[in-house]
Design a protein around this motif. Structure first.
Motif, short mmCIF file in Angstrom:
data_model
loop_
_atom_site.label_atom_id
_atom_site.label_comp_id
_atom_site.label_asym_id
_atom_site.label_seq_id
_atom_site.Cartn_x
_atom_site.Cartn_y
_atom_site.Cartn_z
N ALA A 1 -7.77 -21.44 35.22
CA ALA A 1 -7.13 -22.56 34.50
C ALA A 1 -5.80 -22.11 33.91
CB ALA A 1 -8.06 -23.06 33.40
N LYS A 2 -5.81 -20.94 33.29
CA LYS A 2 -4.59 -20.43 32.64
C LYS A 2 -3.52 -20.13 33.68
CE LYS A 2 -7.08 -18.63 28.61
NZ LYS A 2 -8.46 -18.95 29.02
N ARG A 3 -3.93 -19.56 34.83
CA ARG A 3 -2.95 -19.27 35.88
C ARG A 3 -2.36 -20.55 36.48
NH1 ARG A 3 -6.61 -15.06 37.28
NH2 ARG A 3 -7.52 -16.29 38.96
N ALA A 4 -3.19 -21.61 36.54
CA ALA A 4 -2.76 -22.87 37.15
C ALA A 4 -1.57 -23.49 36.43
CB ALA A 4 -3.92 -23.87 37.18
N VAL A 5 -1.49 -23.30 35.09
CA VAL A 5 -0.40 -23.93 34.33
C VAL A 5 0.81 -22.99 34.14
CG1 VAL A 5 -1.97 -25.48 33.12
CG2 VAL A 5 -1.39 -23.30 32.06
N GLU A 6 0.69 -21.75 34.62
CA GLU A 6 1.83 -20.83 34.52
C GLU A 6 2.82 -21.10 35.66
OE1 GLU A 6 0.01 -17.00 34.62
OE2 GLU A 6 -0.74 -17.13 32.56
N ASN A 7 4.03 -20.62 35.53
CA ASN A 7 5.04 -20.81 36.57
C ASN A 7 4.50 -20.37 37.92
OD1 ASN A 7 6.98 -21.91 35.00
ND2 ASN A 7 8.05 -19.98 34.58
N GLY A 8 4.60 -21.24 38.91
CA GLY A 8 4.10 -20.92 40.24
C GLY A 8 2.64 -21.28 40.44
N GLY A 9 1.93 -21.62 39.36
CA GLY A 9 0.52 -22.01 39.45
C GLY A 9 0.37 -23.41 40.06
N SER A 10 -0.85 -23.75 40.47
CA SER A 10 -1.07 -25.01 41.19
C SER A 10 -0.69 -26.23 40.36
CB SER A 10 -2.52 -25.11 41.63
OG SER A 10 -3.40 -25.04 40.51
#
Length: 487
Positions: A461-470
């Motif tokens: 979830a956290k990676r998804a909202v970071e730059n480049g995340g889905s």
């Protein structure tokens, strides 16, 4: 992304209930991080619930403001000041609830006046405002729909409407498979919302729900508070098999990064946030179970008593959020739902919050190891984002669909045993079932496995909202589409 004279201006119009307003404000804040100017539309009675969060955003130089339109209480036959669904459900009165939904249809004219005056580049309006598509079209403005639920639930709702599998079983308790839905998902008629069972007949409310689906099809598309990694099969199914335009941009709650942002979401908390955190700091990691059934679900005093007895018998540390109901005179009801001496016996072991809790703050604390939830999508996403396994206790709306994704698709929860959809007041659960579910999620054979899976989804979830995340990429793509459309 957009700046200067090219800056996009988007209106956000949430349904008048906290479970819709909170993620919509988070969404508006998220768009502003991309240089979009955002305005949230609400009524005088709801504005104070948004003001703290929006004021904080303004202090940080975020272009986010509130536009106020009058709520037609008198014309709808509602008491003055009853502008939020939560106030209505406190009364558990179906007639008032229907009146409230019908009152919201009278907001079309004031909305159109705002659109004409400000000419925003897009309107993001709640699914419960089906007329918003036509209102926006009058001024050539694209309308995006916000459902506030998962791709899974959106697919399940469409599947029922298209194939009507619930009409092919002989009883309300006989399971049926949801046709053409990824995974073998089984439901019973007992678990379906009343409108889905079509026992509402040809009345105002059933027509209202049909209008909602029709306006979805005519809208620019749908924004979904979810992330691709959580339910990719259903995101793909919704877009490809069902042919719907949709952008996943969640979890939107992750736009609140620090203590103050999390504490200021929604209504004023009924507990001192620092005191609450101090209490949690005194506990071991994964040793506290958090119990909260959202802002609308209601339980009888007998059920609350059963929950109290179940929590005591479980032996677990807990934070339990209880809605404070008021009687007809507007006074708080006598507390006949607590066993005698309960709070004294639970001192240091349990904390009861009467009213509104800073949920994201609590769930994000390392001491919390389990979450008993009514399966509202906001709560599920907040639990997932915090990496916490769930005990599912669905009550109404699309919550039985959400239970399915948690327990059968994601495998990060267990059910408390509810089998029947109820309107607002939940089905009765005995203390033995509560003890079993709570202990299983905290220290059962599968507890570690579920916690590990939940934590993995939390990281995704956290990676998804970071730059480049889905989700970040999907949001950029949506803003680009809207910018190109304007030129």
């Amino acid at each position: 992304m957009a700046s200067g004279i090219c800056q996009l201006h988007i209106f956000f119009f949430p349904f008048l209930a906290h479970g819709h307003m909170i993620p919509t404000v988070d969404m508006a804040k998220l768009f502003t991080t991309r240089g979009v100017k955002a305005s949230v539309i609400t009524t005088p009675g709801n504005a104070p619930h948004l003001s703290r969060s929006i004021q904080k955003a303004s202090e940080l130089g975020i272009e986010l403001d509130v536009k106020i339109i009058k709520f037609p209480s008198a014309e709808a036959g509602l008491p003055e000041g009853w502008e939020n669904l939560d106030a209505i459900t406190n009364e558990v009165n179906r007639e008032l609830i229907v009146k409230f939904y019908m009152a919201t249809t009278k907001l079309q004219k004031p909305l159109e006046q705002l659109l004409q005056e400000h000419k925003p580049d897009c309107l993001v309006a709640d699914m419960f405002f089906p007329w918003a598509t036509d209102a926006a079209a009058k001024f050539g403005i694209p309308r995006l729909v916000f459902h506030g639920t998962s791709f899974f639930s959106l697919c399940a709702i469409k599947c029922l409407a298209l194939y009507e599998p619930h009409k092919k079983v002989s009883s309300d308790s006989e399971p049926f498979v949801m046709p053409n839905l990824p995974g073998e998902i089984k439901l019973t008629r007992n678990q379906l919302p009343d409108p889905a069972k079509q026992d509402m007949g040809d009345n105002d409310f059933s027509r209202f729900m049909k209008a909602s689906d029709d306006s979805d099809l005519r809208s620019y598309g749908v924004v979904v508070n979810s992330f691709y990694e959580l339910e990719h099969a259903y995101a793909d199914h919704y877009r490809k098999a069902l042919g719907r335009r949709a952008w996943h941009i969640g979890p939107v709650s992750l736009c609140n990064r620090n203590f103050e942002d999390k504490a200021l979401r929604g209504k004023q908390a009924s507990v001192d946030e620092q005191e609450c955190l101090k209490w949690l700091n005194s506990k071991q990691p994964n040793s506290v179970v958090y119990i909260c059934f959202g802002s609308v679900a209601n339980f009888t005093s007998a059920q609350l008593m059963e929950i109290a007895m179940g929590l005591e018998a479980s032996g677990q540390n807990f934070i339990w959020v209880v809605r404070k109901n008021k009687n007809n005179g507007g006074e708080e009801e006598k507390e006949d739902w607590l066993p005698e001496g309960f709070e004294k016996r639970m001192e240091g072991k349990g904390l009861i919050i009467r009213g509104w809790a800073p949920q994201v703050l609590i769930l994000d604390h390392e001491a919390v190891g389990g979450f008993v939830t009514h399966c509202g999508w906001n709560s599920i996403l907040e639990g997932v984002t915090a990496g916490v396994p769930l005990v599912t206790w669905p009550v109404y709306a699309e919550q039985f669909y959400n239970e399915k994704i948690v327990n059968e698709v994601l495998k990060i929860g267990i059910g408390v045993g509810i089998q029947k959809w109820c309107r607002i007041v939940g089905d009765f659960v005995k203390r033995e079932a509560i003890v079993k579910a709570v202990n299983e999620i905290m220290m059962g054979d599968r507890a570690e496995e579920m916690r590990s899976r939940a934590k993995a989804f939390g990281e995704m979830a956290k990676r998804a909202v970071e730059n480049g995340g889905s989700s970040s990429s999907n949001l950029n793509s949506l803003i680009e589409d809207l910018s190109l459309r304007r030129h």
